[in-house]
Design a protein around this motif. Structure first.
Motif, short mmCIF file in Angstrom:
data_model
loop_
_atom_site.label_atom_id
_atom_site.label_comp_id
_atom_site.label_asym_id
_atom_site.label_seq_id
_atom_site.Cartn_x
_atom_site.Cartn_y
_atom_site.Cartn_z
N HIS A 181 0.79 -1.23 0.00
CA HIS A 181 0.00 0.00 0.00
C HIS A 181 0.82 1.28 0.00
N THR A 182 2.14 1.19 0.27
CA THR A 182 2.92 2.41 0.43
C THR A 182 4.15 2.40 -0.48
N GLU A 183 4.87 3.53 -0.41
CA GLU A 183 6.03 3.78 -1.29
C GLU A 183 5.62 3.64 -2.76
N ILE A 184 4.47 4.19 -3.03
CA ILE A 184 3.87 4.17 -4.36
C ILE A 184 3.02 5.43 -4.45
N SER A 185 2.82 5.96 -5.64
CA SER A 185 1.99 7.16 -5.77
C SER A 185 0.52 6.80 -5.59
N THR A 186 -0.25 7.80 -5.22
CA THR A 186 -1.69 7.58 -5.05
C THR A 186 -2.33 7.06 -6.33
N GLN A 187 -1.97 7.65 -7.46
CA GLN A 187 -2.58 7.24 -8.72
C GLN A 187 -2.20 5.80 -9.08
N ALA A 188 -0.96 5.43 -8.82
CA ALA A 188 -0.55 4.05 -9.11
C ALA A 188 -1.27 3.06 -8.20
N PHE A 189 -1.45 3.44 -6.95
CA PHE A 189 -2.16 2.56 -6.02
C PHE A 189 -3.62 2.39 -6.44
N LEU A 190 -4.29 3.48 -6.80
CA LEU A 190 -5.67 3.40 -7.28
C LEU A 190 -5.78 2.47 -8.48
N ALA A 191 -4.81 2.57 -9.39
CA ALA A 191 -4.80 1.70 -10.57
C ALA A 191 -4.65 0.24 -10.18
N ASN A 192 -3.80 -0.04 -9.19
CA ASN A 192 -3.62 -1.42 -8.72
C ASN A 192 -4.91 -1.99 -8.14
N VAL A 193 -5.61 -1.19 -7.35
CA VAL A 193 -6.87 -1.65 -6.75
C VAL A 193 -7.90 -1.94 -7.84
N ARG A 194 -8.02 -1.03 -8.79
CA ARG A 194 -9.02 -1.22 -9.85
C ARG A 194 -8.70 -2.43 -10.72
N THR A 195 -7.41 -2.67 -10.97
CA THR A 195 -7.02 -3.85 -11.74
C THR A 195 -7.40 -5.12 -10.99
N TRP A 196 -7.14 -5.14 -9.70
CA TRP A 196 -7.49 -6.30 -8.88
C TRP A 196 -9.00 -6.54 -8.86
N LEU A 197 -9.76 -5.48 -8.67
CA LEU A 197 -11.22 -5.62 -8.63
C LEU A 197 -11.78 -6.13 -9.96
N ALA A 198 -11.15 -5.74 -11.05
CA ALA A 198 -11.65 -6.13 -12.38
C ALA A 198 -11.46 -7.60 -12.67
N LYS A 199 -10.50 -8.24 -11.99
CA LYS A 199 -10.21 -9.64 -12.33
C LYS A 199 -10.45 -10.62 -11.18
N SER A 200 -10.73 -10.14 -9.99
CA SER A 200 -10.82 -11.02 -8.83
C SER A 200 -12.26 -11.29 -8.44
N VAL A 201 -12.49 -12.46 -7.86
CA VAL A 201 -13.83 -12.85 -7.42
C VAL A 201 -13.77 -13.36 -5.99
N HIS A 202 -14.90 -13.30 -5.32
CA HIS A 202 -15.00 -13.74 -3.94
C HIS A 202 -14.84 -15.26 -3.86
N PRO A 203 -14.10 -15.78 -2.87
CA PRO A 203 -13.83 -17.22 -2.82
C PRO A 203 -15.05 -18.09 -2.59
N LYS A 204 -16.13 -17.55 -2.01
CA LYS A 204 -17.33 -18.35 -1.77
C LYS A 204 -18.35 -18.22 -2.89
N THR A 205 -18.67 -17.00 -3.27
CA THR A 205 -19.74 -16.78 -4.26
C THR A 205 -19.22 -16.76 -5.69
N HIS A 206 -17.91 -16.53 -5.86
CA HIS A 206 -17.30 -16.39 -7.18
C HIS A 206 -17.88 -15.20 -7.96
N LYS A 207 -18.34 -14.22 -7.20
CA LYS A 207 -18.81 -12.96 -7.77
C LYS A 207 -17.75 -11.89 -7.57
N PRO A 208 -17.69 -10.90 -8.47
CA PRO A 208 -16.78 -9.78 -8.22
C PRO A 208 -17.04 -9.15 -6.86
#
Length: 335
Positions: free
Chosen positions: A133-160
């Motif tokens: 979460h740190t030693e990274i710019s705010t914009q780069a961190f936001l991009a990382n979160v959005r990339t993760w959300l776009a491809k990841s699913v919940h382990p139980k429901t398999h929904k985003p």
């Protein structure tokens, strides 16, 4: 084919038939809430503070509503979603850090060694959070979160993860805004992690999201200014930290507050202590079939002292199993 012409009365009747479901929905607030004490308390409160001539009328400028996020607006089991993001980030970043192969708690993450990871405690958790979460710019961190959300699913429901939000609470946010409230998120979650998606999912813009923060520095790198996130906690927005940040960021005491755990107790106390009519609510996780059932003994979202105070002070405690027709937007029917 013969042309069929409808007279004006018949046309009006046809339009009424076609529009009736929409009219009913518009007239009925909170459609995913069953008729009961919680829904009644919400509707009566909103009417009391917004109706012209009401003795409890509150001006629009003072209609502040605050919500916790984890366990209140979206699920928090089997682990806070932000922590699931951090664990996945460790694995993604591991090729850049060969030392992690032998360094705890990173070694445990890479080997899926849950026992060792759990044994690392808060110190281990903070090492993982700092590294992802740190030693990274705010914009780069936001991009990382959005990339993760776009491809990841919940382990139980398999929904985003962004679909693991509570439909009744989405309706409540919209209902309050339709009645002149400003809705804020006040969460123990890291603020930029939430700002990456809350406007799209909840309709809550970044400037109305309050959370745990790291210190930051303005830097000028490669000809461009950046805000760098530093590995030092600036504010822990949990428990007593919530009223402090509400006072600092909003500058007005809320008249409406919703949480789900002991970490929200002080936020509800702060709201209740103001003058005039107030609403304090807790989401009680009672639905093991459609979600999870947990409260006093849970390591995630523990609800113990706040539940006792809510019952003693007659705050609204929402029984998820009994009072919500749907849990998630993707649910098709109640059990």
């Amino acid at each position: 084919m013969n042309n069929i012409s409808l007279g004006r009365p018949a046309m009006h009747w046809l339009l009424l038939v076609l529009l009736w479901p929409l009219l009913l929905q518009a007239a009925e607030p909170l459609p995913s809430w069953r008729e009961g004490s919680s829904k009644q308390a919400i509707v009566e409160f909103v009417h009391a503070v917004t109706a012209d001539g009401s003795k409890d009328f509150v001006s629009p400028a003072e209609r502040i509503a605050v919500f916790d996020n984890d366990g209140t607006l979206w699920s928090e089991q089997p682990m806070y979603f932000q922590m699931l993001f951090a664990l996945e980030e460790v694995k993604r970043l591991a090729p850049q850090h060969p030392e992690w192969q032998q360094q705890q708690p990173f070694k445990a993450v890479l080997e899926n060694d849950q026992k060792t990871l759990a044994g690392s405690g808060m110190e281990g958790l903070m090492k993982i959070i700092d590294a992802t979460h740190t030693e990274i710019s705010t914009q780069a961190f936001l991009a990382n979160v959005r990339t993760w959300l776009a491809k990841s699913v919940h382990p139980k429901t398999h929904k985003p993860y962004t679909e693991m939000v509570y439909q009744p609470m989405l309706e409540l946010l919209a209902y309050l805004r339709a009645n002149g409230f400003r809705t804020y998120i006040v969460s123990g979650g890291e603020v930029e992690f939430m700002r990456a998606w809350t406007e799209e999912v909840y309709g809550v813009p970044p400037e109305q999201v309050i959370g745990t923060t790291f210190t930051a520095e303005y830097q000028y790198n490669a000809g461009k200014p950046v805000i760098m996130r530093m590995p030092k906690l600036a504010h822990n927005d949990d428990g007593p930290g919530k009223p402090v940040s509400i006072d600092a960021v909003i500058g007005r005491r809320p008249i409406f507050a919703f949480g789900n755990s002991d970490g929200d107790q002080q936020m509800l106390q702060w709201t209740a202590a103001g003058d005039g009519k107030r609403f304090m609510g807790l989401v009680h996780h009672t639905d093991a079939q459609r979600e999870w059932a947990y409260d006093r003994e849970s390591k995630i979202g523990k609800l113990d002292k706040a539940l006792d105070e809510a019952l003693a002070q007659k705050w609204t405690v929402v029984d998820m199993a009994k009072e919500w027709v749907k849990i998630y937007p993707f649910d098709t029917a109640a059990p």
